[in-house]
Design a protein around this motif. Structure first.
Motif, PDB file in Angstrom:
ATOM      1  N   THR A   9      23.800  54.125  23.980  1.00 58.11           N
ATOM      2  CA  THR A   9      24.842  54.769  23.187  1.00 58.11           C
ATOM      3  C   THR A   9      24.529  56.266  23.173  1.00 58.11           C
ATOM      4  N   PRO A  10      25.482  57.089  22.805  1.00 56.29           N
ATOM      5  CA  PRO A  10      25.216  58.521  22.710  1.00 56.29           C
ATOM      6  C   PRO A  10      24.171  58.878  21.653  1.00 56.29           C
ATOM      7  N   ARG A  51      38.827  54.647  19.983  1.00 50.94           N
ATOM      8  CA  ARG A  51      38.260  54.304  18.674  1.00 50.94           C
ATOM      9  C   ARG A  51      38.591  52.901  18.197  1.00 50.94           C
ATOM     10  N   HIS A  99      33.037  61.684  15.622  1.00 50.84           N
ATOM     11  CA  HIS A  99      33.590  61.037  16.815  1.00 50.84           C
ATOM     12  C   HIS A  99      34.954  60.430  16.513  1.00 50.84           C
ATOM     13  N   TYR A 143      34.672  52.381  22.998  1.00 49.64           N
ATOM     14  CA  TYR A 143      34.593  53.084  21.713  1.00 49.64           C
ATOM     15  C   TYR A 143      33.870  54.423  21.883  1.00 49.64           C
ATOM     16  N   PHE A 144      32.716  54.394  22.511  1.00 51.38           N
ATOM     17  CA  PHE A 144      31.950  55.623  22.680  1.00 51.38           C
ATOM     18  C   PHE A 144      32.628  56.604  23.641  1.00 51.38           C
ATOM     19  N   LEU A 162      29.186  59.578  14.002  1.00 51.83           N
ATOM     20  CA  LEU A 162      30.243  58.570  14.080  1.00 51.83           C
ATOM     21  C   LEU A 162      31.533  59.062  13.431  1.00 51.83           C
ATOM     22  N   ARG A 174      23.411  59.848  12.376  1.00 52.29           N
ATOM     23  CA  ARG A 174      24.308  58.940  13.098  1.00 52.29           C
ATOM     24  C   ARG A 174      25.640  58.807  12.361  1.00 52.29           C
TER      25      ARG A 174
END
Length: 177
Positions: A15-16, A76, A167, A71-72, A164, A160
């Motif tokens: 994941t990022p 979304r 994002h 999603y990443f 999120l 995080r």
């Protein structure tokens, strides 16, 4: 005679924000998501909510991997389609179900979440259930913030949570910035 441990499966995805841990059952339902840096917490939640479980490393179902990747990558709503299954109490499950109704890009307060489950006086209990959520991101506990719009705790860490929400395009008050 004690109940035999429930067989669950573990895969790791990039994941990022670091390596993610994906736990799923034999039917392909997502049972937990967390980061490797919080693996001990994830195991503790699994035991508390499901009793004895055994984890076997195995590739995650393509649908789970694809949904997280989408999603990443910016889609979304991709994770909204995932089937999830949790242990936990009836109250916790009601909170987690309500969390899944918060659209990406929006945030709710703990009070609003308590109202959504029909128990407006249960703000603290809602906060505890939110903190015990085993399926980070997909059951979007990161979308719950303080009544004043500020970031509050997050099992994966505030950095995080901040990432999120950014994002997803959500508005929040970042007092650390």
């Amino acid at each position: 005679m004690p109940k035999p441990p429930e067989p669950l499966f573990l895969d790791r995805i990039d994941t990022p924000m670091g390596e993610g841990l994906v736990i799923f059952d034999g039917e392909g339902a997502l049972r937990a998501f967390d980061w490797t840096s919080h693996e001990a917490r994830m195991h503790k939640l699994l035991r508390r909510q499901n009793g004895s479980v055994t984890l076997t490393e195995a590739p995650a179902p393509e649908g789970i991997v694809t949904a997280f990747a989408a999603y990443f990558a910016g889609e979304r709503q991709a994770i909204d389609r995932l089937t999830c299954r949790t242990g936990g109490t009836a109250f916790q499950k009601s909170v987690w179900a309500a969390l899944r109704t918060i659209p990406a890009g929006e945030t709710w307060s703990y009070k609003r979440l308590a109202e959504a489950i029909g128990n407006p006086a249960a703000v603290r209990a809602v906060g505890l259930a939110n903190g015990a959520n085993p399926i980070g991101i997909v059951v979007p506990c990161h979308r719950v913030i303080g009544s004043d719009g500020s970031l509050t705790g997050y099992g994966g860490g505030l950095d995080r949570k901040r990432w999120l929400l950014g994002h997803e395009g959500a508005a929040f008050r970042d007092i650390a910035a």
